[in-house]
Design a protein around this motif. Structure first.
Motif, mmCIF file in Angstrom:
data_model
loop_
_atom_site.group_PDB
_atom_site.id
_atom_site.type_symbol
_atom_site.label_atom_id
_atom_site.label_comp_id
_atom_site.label_asym_id
_atom_site.label_seq_id
_atom_site.Cartn_x
_atom_site.Cartn_y
_atom_site.Cartn_z
ATOM 1 N N PHE A 37 38.021 35.641 37.642
ATOM 2 C CA PHE A 37 38.615 37.297 38.509
ATOM 3 C C PHE A 37 38.196 37.896 37.697
ATOM 4 N N GLU A 38 38.734 37.442 35.941
ATOM 5 C CA GLU A 38 38.446 38.369 35.050
ATOM 6 C C GLU A 38 37.005 38.361 34.520
ATOM 7 N N VAL A 39 35.933 37.431 34.753
ATOM 8 C CA VAL A 39 34.842 37.711 34.830
ATOM 9 C C VAL A 39 34.601 38.762 35.744
ATOM 10 N N GLU A 58 26.077 44.602 25.843
ATOM 11 C CA GLU A 58 27.659 44.012 25.920
ATOM 12 C C GLU A 58 28.249 42.963 25.539
ATOM 13 N N ALA A 59 29.542 42.458 24.517
ATOM 14 C CA ALA A 59 29.547 41.445 24.567
ATOM 15 C C ALA A 59 31.069 41.511 23.910
ATOM 16 N N THR A 60 31.927 42.426 24.151
ATOM 17 C CA THR A 60 33.032 42.097 23.331
ATOM 18 C C THR A 60 34.021 40.903 24.435
ATOM 19 N N SER A 61 34.176 40.908 26.113
ATOM 20 C CA SER A 61 34.187 39.621 26.120
ATOM 21 C C SER A 61 33.111 38.290 26.393
ATOM 22 N N GLU A 62 33.958 37.344 26.230
ATOM 23 C CA GLU A 62 32.510 36.409 26.745
ATOM 24 C C GLU A 62 32.058 36.231 27.843
ATOM 25 N N TRP A 63 32.820 36.816 28.155
ATOM 26 C CA TRP A 63 32.322 37.019 30.146
ATOM 27 C C TRP A 63 31.232 38.117 30.218
ATOM 28 N N VAL A 92 36.881 48.066 29.136
ATOM 29 C CA VAL A 92 35.950 46.906 28.626
ATOM 30 C C VAL A 92 36.793 46.485 27.502
ATOM 31 N N GLN A 93 38.095 47.290 27.095
ATOM 32 C CA GLN A 93 38.643 47.158 26.052
ATOM 33 C C GLN A 93 39.627 45.736 26.594
ATOM 34 N N ASN A 94 40.400 46.387 27.447
ATOM 35 C CA ASN A 94 41.024 45.686 28.421
ATOM 36 C C ASN A 94 41.316 44.100 28.777
ATOM 37 N N LEU A 95 41.256 43.450 27.590
ATOM 38 C CA LEU A 95 40.674 41.622 27.936
ATOM 39 C C LEU A 95 41.771 41.156 28.693
ATOM 40 N N ASN A 96 41.363 40.733 29.467
ATOM 41 C CA ASN A 96 42.030 39.256 30.307
ATOM 42 C C ASN A 96 43.404 40.328 31.359
ATOM 43 N N TYR A 97 42.609 41.479 31.036
ATOM 44 C CA TYR A 97 44.158 42.982 32.325
ATOM 45 C C TYR A 97 44.487 42.384 33.647
ATOM 46 N N PHE A 98 45.638 42.500 33.773
ATOM 47 C CA PHE A 98 45.958 41.740 35.524
ATOM 48 C C PHE A 98 46.719 43.377 35.228
ATOM 49 N N SER A 99 47.115 43.273 36.478
ATOM 50 C CA SER A 99 48.102 43.973 37.927
ATOM 51 C C SER A 99 47.672 43.729 39.049
ATOM 52 N N SER A 100 49.100 44.501 39.633
ATOM 53 C CA SER A 100 49.673 44.083 41.461
ATOM 54 C C SER A 100 48.161 44.880 42.065
#
Length: 526
Positions: A37-39, A58-63, A92-100
């Motif tokens: 989902f985060e990927v 781009e490699a800010t995230s591991e995904w 891109v900087q919002n790693l593991n971002y989640f909202s409804s």
């Protein structure tokens, strides 16, 4: 299924099936979702926020983005809809971002793109042999096939709980297969070329496409015995197929070629620095190989034949994907898996060339290519079993022998997906959905072939029933024993190995059916 009786006369049963499964998918929206989902959220952010030249750097995230360009553009298109739901998910900087709102958008994006899968299933239903058609709607091969595909348990949990876009991609594959059955060869080739540039895992079945198109389209006629008539070779048809592949590849890779970034793109698509197996062992030959290595290492340590300091840690069951050295057996390299895969595929493609069996022979070869790559490939994901299960559904409603193979493959393959959903709330969901799908599959196919010999022998029956005590042991007994501390890998190992036996058995039986099947000769031009 009884409710479908009300739509029997109106002919809307297919729409009812599609609508019913769509409503079920909506009910699964609040369930657990995996890191995939985060990927995909991160890929939305990358393609929306950054220029094309940075997508594969781009490699800010591991995904990081590791799918082919067409899928990147797919995410780009989705991102322009996502911005109306929650703009923050595209940072891109919002790693593991989640909202409804992010949850709703991503879940509905999978449901909406499944429209292509529904259409592909509808087209596939036109391709199957209807000679066994019954007066009862629920006993018609087309109805059974529609349920097996639209309500497929594996797709439901992988896409709509775990989270991926396999339905959309499988739709492209099934539509391509349907076009070849309909002798619309160029359309089938085009759709498969497009699919390859969406997800490169489908390169596993490319040999089946290549040989079949060359044998059945580029050679326009055969001798009465079915062997190739060499004088019928059509250069125009070869050029037309080559042009299709070239144009699709140019559209996909051309921009990155212009940016001199193809090496970077390919390094993302083929990360051989990952280990032989994924964090959870896919049920294939290497799972059996790893299990033997584990058992030998434990015996060696107990008998003090091995030095504990030289035994590698159990990284493959610890959620990591780095290189892994076996403790006793020789370690396996990417080259070794490639050679094993090619050897496993070779008989099926040779049979497709020398002993043509029509479109169904092509489909059988495609499934064998998928299974052979699953059995012997490098870093195979357990979800890749769907690449064989879904096409196998088409064969299952035409012959009793294929139905038997399908049921063993599907039941073992689907159960091997259980470890993907490891949270407590999803436990009853996955058990109930699999029970419903498995019971329907077995009962409907037994009814369809009730005038033929039983679908299962005693060994197959015993194997399938063995999944029940395995589930009880892994989910309800093992967590409460002292072994969970000393052997934490045991449930995954047992699941993987047990399912690997079933998948390998289905692969072997399918191979026998192809190699011993009758030749289909053709003397007329296509």
């Amino acid at each position: 299924m009884a409710a479908l009786g009300t739509v029997k006369d109106s002919g809307n049963w297919f729409s009812a099936l599609a609508l019913g499964v769509t409503l079920l998918k909506c009910l699964l929206i609040p369930t657990y979702h995996s890191t995939d989902f985060e990927v995909h959220r991160n890929w939305l952010a990358i393609t929306h926020s950054l220029p094309l030249s940075q997508w594969y750097y781009e490699a800010t995230s591991e995904w990081t983005l590791d799918y082919p360009p067409f899928f990147a553009w797919f995410e780009y298109v989705l991102s322009h809809v996502a911005k109306y739901f929650d703009q923050e998910m595209l940072n891109v900087q919002n790693l593991n971002y989640f909202s409804s709102k992010t949850l709703l958008f991503q879940r509905f994006s999978v449901i909406f793109t499944d429209v292509l899968f529904v259409y592909a299933v509808h087209e596939c239903c036109k391709c199957i042999d209807g000679r066994k058609a019954s007066k009862e709607l629920t006993e018609k091969p087309k109805f059974i096939l529609s349920v097996l595909l639209l309500w497929n348990f594996g797709l439901l949990i992988v896409d709509h709980i775990h989270f991926q876009y396999n339905g959309f991609l499988s739709g492209l594959l099934l539509l391509s297969i349907a076009r070849l059955f309909q002798k619309r060869h160029k359309e089938g080739a085009f759709l498969f070329a497009v699919l390859l540039h969406f997800k490169h895992i489908y390169i596993y079945v490319a040999p089946a496409y290549g040989i079949y198109l060359l044998r059945s389209y580029c050679f326009t006629a055969s001798k009465p015995d079915g062997s190739v008539r060499w004088t019928s070779f059509s250069f125009i048809r070869v050029i037309s197929l080559g042009l299709i592949v070239f144009l699709v590849s140019a559209l996909s890779l051309g921009p990155f070629l212009a940016l001199n970034q193809l090496p970077q793109v390919f390094s993302r698509l083929f990360p051989f620095r990952r280990g032989l197996c994924h964090a959870y062992w896919a049920p294939n030959f290497w799972a059996l190989y790893n299990a033997v290595d584990k058992v030998l290492s434990i015996i060696g340590l107990e008998l003090k034949l091995l030095d504990p300091s030289k035994i590698p840690k159990a990284s493959m069951t610890g959620g990591l994907v780095q290189q892994f050295e076996h403790a006793v057996l020789p370690s396996v390299t990417p080259l070794a898996t490639l050679i094993c895969t090619l050897i496993a595929i070779l008989p099926s493609v040779c049979c497709l060339w020398f002993k043509p069996q029509g479109p169904r022979g092509f489909l059988r070869c495609l499934i064998l290519c998928a299974l052979s790559s699953f059995m012997f490939g490098w870093h195979v994901h357990e979800k890749a079993i769907l690449l064989a299960i879904l096409p196998m559904s088409l064969l299952s409603v035409e012959k009793a022998g294929d139905a038997s193979v399908f049921l063993v493959l599907t039941t073992a393959g689907h159960y091997s997906l259980f470890p993907l959903l490891f949270t407590a709330p999803e436990l009853p969901i996955k058990i109930l959905l699999m029970l419903l799908f498995t019971i329907y599959s077995i009962s409907s196919l037994m009814t369809l072939f009730r005038k033929e010999k039983p679908l299962f022998n005693w060994m197959e029956t015993f194997y399938l029933l063995g999944l029940a005590p395995l589930e009880v042991c892994c989910e309800f007994v093992f967590p409460f024993t002292s072994w969970r501390l000393k052997y934490p890998f045991a449930p995954l190992l047992l699941t993987s190995v047990y399912c690997a036996v079933g998948v390998a058995y289905a692969w072997f039986r399918l191979y026998v059916s192809m190699l011993t099947g009758p030749r289909v000769g053709k003397t007329k031009k296509q």
